[in-house]
Motif scaffolding. Structure first.
Motif, PDB file in Angstrom:
ATOM      1  N   LEU A   1     -21.776   8.575  21.909  1.00  0.00           N
ATOM      2  CA  LEU A   1     -21.548   9.970  21.088  1.00  0.00           C
ATOM      3  C   LEU A   1     -22.725   9.791  20.099  1.00  0.00           C
ATOM      4  O   LEU A   1     -22.876   8.583  19.297  1.00  0.00           O
ATOM      5  N   PRO A   2     -22.787  10.847  19.220  1.00  0.00           N
ATOM      6  CA  PRO A   2     -23.848  10.917  18.089  1.00  0.00           C
ATOM      7  C   PRO A   2     -23.144   9.970  16.900  1.00  0.00           C
ATOM      8  O   PRO A   2     -23.995   9.426  15.973  1.00  0.00           O
ATOM      9  N   ASP A   3     -21.939   9.653  16.781  1.00  0.00           N
ATOM     10  CA  ASP A   3     -21.088   8.949  15.752  1.00  0.00           C
ATOM     11  C   ASP A   3     -20.892   7.513  16.291  1.00  0.00           C
ATOM     12  O   ASP A   3     -20.048   6.848  15.605  1.00  0.00           O
ATOM     13  N   ASN A   4     -21.545   7.238  17.461  1.00  0.00           N
ATOM     14  CA  ASN A   4     -21.478   5.869  18.062  1.00  0.00           C
ATOM     15  C   ASN A   4     -19.916   5.611  18.628  1.00  0.00           C
ATOM     16  O   ASN A   4     -19.638   4.476  19.302  1.00  0.00           O
TER      17      ASN A   4
ATOM     18  N   THR B   1      -8.168   1.896  37.912  1.00  0.00           N
ATOM     19  CA  THR B   1      -9.281   2.286  37.237  1.00  0.00           C
ATOM     20  C   THR B   1      -9.890   1.011  36.364  1.00  0.00           C
ATOM     21  O   THR B   1      -9.203   0.248  35.986  1.00  0.00           O
ATOM     22  N   VAL B   2     -11.271   0.759  36.271  1.00  0.00           N
ATOM     23  CA  VAL B   2     -11.725  -0.188  35.620  1.00  0.00           C
ATOM     24  C   VAL B   2     -12.896   0.545  34.777  1.00  0.00           C
ATOM     25  O   VAL B   2     -13.723   1.190  35.190  1.00  0.00           O
ATOM     26  N   ALA B   3     -12.939   0.373  33.404  1.00  0.00           N
ATOM     27  CA  ALA B   3     -13.866   0.635  32.469  1.00  0.00           C
ATOM     28  C   ALA B   3     -15.044  -0.297  32.406  1.00  0.00           C
ATOM     29  O   ALA B   3     -14.549  -1.542  32.397  1.00  0.00           O
ATOM     30  N   ALA B   4     -16.137   0.114  32.804  1.00  0.00           N
ATOM     31  CA  ALA B   4     -17.143  -0.860  32.883  1.00  0.00           C
ATOM     32  C   ALA B   4     -18.499  -0.554  32.016  1.00  0.00           C
ATOM     33  O   ALA B   4     -18.268   0.493  31.090  1.00  0.00           O
ATOM     34  N   TYR B   5     -19.613  -0.856  32.143  1.00  0.00           N
ATOM     35  CA  TYR B   5     -20.883  -0.346  31.375  1.00  0.00           C
ATOM     36  C   TYR B   5     -21.999  -0.723  32.219  1.00  0.00           C
ATOM     37  O   TYR B   5     -22.159  -1.707  33.349  1.00  0.00           O
ATOM     38  N   VAL B   6     -23.180   0.011  31.840  1.00  0.00           N
ATOM     39  CA  VAL B   6     -24.462  -0.432  32.909  1.00  0.00           C
ATOM     40  C   VAL B   6     -25.206  -1.315  31.774  1.00  0.00           C
ATOM     41  O   VAL B   6     -25.544  -0.770  30.498  1.00  0.00           O
ATOM     42  N   SER B   7     -25.658  -2.619  32.273  1.00  0.00           N
ATOM     43  CA  SER B   7     -26.120  -3.579  31.294  1.00  0.00           C
ATOM     44  C   SER B   7     -27.737  -2.913  30.814  1.00  0.00           C
ATOM     45  O   SER B   7     -28.242  -2.086  31.651  1.00  0.00           O
ATOM     46  N   ILE B   8     -28.085  -3.564  29.892  1.00  0.00           N
ATOM     47  CA  ILE B   8     -29.500  -3.240  29.632  1.00  0.00           C
ATOM     48  C   ILE B   8     -30.100  -4.553  28.878  1.00  0.00           C
ATOM     49  O   ILE B   8     -29.399  -5.629  28.830  1.00  0.00           O
TER      50      ILE B   8
ATOM     51  N   GLY C   1     -31.650   7.145  26.373  1.00  0.00           N
ATOM     52  CA  GLY C   1     -32.195   6.732  25.033  1.00  0.00           C
ATOM     53  C   GLY C   1     -31.931   5.279  24.770  1.00  0.00           C
ATOM     54  O   GLY C   1     -30.892   4.743  25.286  1.00  0.00           O
ATOM     55  N   TRP C   2     -32.517   4.574  24.114  1.00  0.00           N
ATOM     56  CA  TRP C   2     -32.422   3.231  23.441  1.00  0.00           C
ATOM     57  C   TRP C   2     -32.235   2.158  24.786  1.00  0.00           C
ATOM     58  O   TRP C   2     -31.562   1.183  24.729  1.00  0.00           O
TER      59      TRP C   2
END
Length: 206
Positions: A91-94, A58-65, A111-112
């Motif tokens: 999430l709403p609380d960041n 398992t690798v936690a990554a992210y989608v670049s922006i 969004g964002w």
């Protein structure tokens, strides 16, 4: 506002200006180079060697922006190699929840400029299942101190991982000129183990 916080704010502003000026083709080319370098990480070779007999690595990554180092090629290649890729859901609380990446057709606008996986949410604690966490950042210094965007989302992730025992490899993805001598430090900041840039891997001892 502390001196350290004000220094961080100025440094973030300067680094974001440089990123915003990068042409799209440069971002894409650097992203392809970055994906190659990430695949060379010993940590990823180790989790890939685990195989899927009991459970996939398992690798936690992210989608670049925006001007961030492009991760889309990277997450597709990891998934194709049999890695279970977790992507964040803001999430709403960041804070960050997580969901499994099932391919680009399962990314939805959030969004964002963000894109998030449309699958079941796994709870914020799911990141503690990751063998490797790939982190966004604006810069990292020679001691492994990472400068984020200031929203605090990944500060919570790093604190959660530390509470879970700190066995996860923490790797920040940045451009070559974003590996700097020092970034301003605050008490809540936590260091990463490595940084990957388009030209290579930087290791930190701490």
């Amino acid at each position: 506002m502390s001196v350290e916080h004000e220094e961080k704010r100025r440094l973030r502003r300067d680094l974001l200006e440089v990123r915003r000026a990068l042409p799209a083709d440069v971002v894409a080319a650097r992203g392809a180079a970055l994906a190659l370098r990430v695949r060379e990480l010993d940590e990823l070779r180790a989790v890939s060697a685990k195989g899927a007999a009991d459970s996939p690595p398992t690798v936690a990554a992210y989608v670049s922006i925006g001007g961030e180092p492009d991760t889309r090629t990277l997450i597709d290649e990891l998934r194709a190699a049999g890695v279970r890729v977790l992507l964040p859901v803001l999430l709403p609380d960041n804070d960050l929840d997580w969901a499994v990446y099932e391919g680009p057709e399962h990314l939805v606008p959030a969004g964002w400029g963000l894109h998030e996986p449309d699958g079941p949410r796994l709870t914020p604690e799911a990141v503690t299942q990751a063998d490797v966490v790939l982190l966004p950042g604006l810069a990292v210094d020679r001691t492994g101190l990472r400068l984020g965007r200031g929203g605090g989302s990944y500060d919570r992730v790093l604190a959660r991982l530390e509470r879970a025992g700190g066995r996860t490899s923490l790797v920040v993805l940045v451009y070559d000129d974003e590996v700097v001598d020092a970034v301003p430090a605050e008490p809540h900041d936590r260091r990463v183990h490595a940084a990957v840039t388009p030209s290579g891997v930087h290791r930190f001892r701490h």
